[in-house]
Enzyme design. Structure first.
Site, PDB file in Angstrom:
ATOM      1  CE  LYS A  36      -3.560  -2.520   2.092  1.00 15.88           C
ATOM      2  NZ  LYS A  36      -4.431  -2.989   3.232  1.00 15.88           N
ATOM      3  CD  GLN A  80      -3.460  -4.947   6.329  1.00 12.87           C
ATOM      4  OE1 GLN A  80      -3.615  -3.924   5.642  1.00 12.87           O
ATOM      5  NE2 GLN A  80      -3.791  -6.222   5.747  1.00 12.87           N
ATOM      6  CG  ASP A 103     -10.038  -0.945   4.449  1.00 16.43           C
ATOM      7  OD1 ASP A 103      -9.520  -1.408   3.249  1.00 16.43           O
ATOM      8  OD2 ASP A 103      -9.565  -1.331   5.330  1.00 16.43           O
TER       9      ASP A 103
END
Ligand code: GUN
Length: 267
Positions: A36, A80, A103
């Site tokens: 990322k 995460q 997300d």
């Protein structure tokens, strides 16, 4: 995308800023977070990665998220997953401001998706639709089978396929006669998390096979998907490899979502 971001300093005085929080030292999560960061660099997005030990308390993590929610210089917040067992993932996901939820996991974003309202769409499902379109696969009118019913992939990708006018069957590891159900699929999406779960006998000739699995091969230690690639590849018209298929598209959608969040907050 990089060209678009390059115009932002002049237009808005700064570039988008994505904060990624990594709790603990899980090697797979470390590798995802690294990917990322690299993508941010390529696109020109500012990236801050915050590392916290696995011993962090839920309260401390929620406190950190609250600080980032209040920080106007932060456009996107990604925690995460998975998190250590003593921390509620549901609580953490719900704590991230909906406007910074790159997300697309926040309950309000999930609800908006199912109600056909504007929302941030989760990166992997969004990436799968993008991949199908870029591969020239017509989705409308097709029979799609999704194996897996997680909030992160299975359920949202089924909804997106439905919105593209596919007829969708959602199944799982306990589906009766799964092989027969899968053989009906013109588009087969597999997100179950088990190496070689999809075997050659489960795939119709000419089917489009999207492999969302990320597993370690027990013998070689290499990264493999959920599909027995060598056996299925000759039969499929399109098949996504692991690594290199869905993963890069997911990260591309994360960059897109970060830019969208930035523009909604600034434009
Ligand atoms: N872990 C595995 N995939 C994902 C993802 O898309 N987002 C987050 N936050 N964690 C993950």
């Amino acid at each position: 995308m990089a060209g678009q971001v390059a115009t932002f300093p002049e237009k808005y005085g700064r570039v988008p800023h994505l904060v990624v929080i990594l709790v603990g030292e899980d090697p797979a999560s470390q590798s995802y977070v690294k990917g990322k960061g690299k993508a941010c660099e390529v696109v020109g997005i500012k990236n801050t990665t915050i590392l916290r030990p696995a011993t962090i308390t839920e309260e401390e993590l929620l406190g950190l998220i609250a600080e980032l929610n209040a920080d106007d210089s932060v456009d996107g917040i990604l925690v995460q997953l998975p998190l250590p067992k003593h921390i509620s993932e549901d609580k953490v996901i719900a704590a991230i401001s909906k406007e910074k939820d790159v997300d697309g996991f926040h309950p309000l974003n999930v609800a908006a998706l199912w109600q056909k309202q504007p929302c941030t769409v989760a990166c992997t499902p969004k990436g799968i639709i993008k991949l199908l379109k870029e591969a020239g696969v017509e989705i409308s009118g097709k029979r799609a089978v999704v194996i897996g019913r997680s909030n992160i992939v299975g359920l949202p990708v089924a909804k997106l396929l439905l919105d593209e006018n596919a007829t969708v069957t959602i199944c799982h590891s306990r589906t009766k006669d799964l092989a027969a159900v899968c053989r009906e699929a013109e588009i087969l999406v597999v997100a179950i998390g088990r190496a070689k779960f999809v075997t050659e006998d489960m795939v119709a000739p000419g089917a489009v096979v999207i492999d969302v699995g990320v597993n370690r091969d027990a013998e070689t230690g290499k990264l493999v998907g959920d599909v027995d690639y060598a056996a299925v590849e000759p039969k499929a018209s399109v098949i996504t490899p692991v690594p290199g298929g869905v993963g890069p598209m997911t990260i591309c959608c994360l960059m897109e979502n970060t830019i969208e969040c930035f523009l909604k907050r600034n434009a």
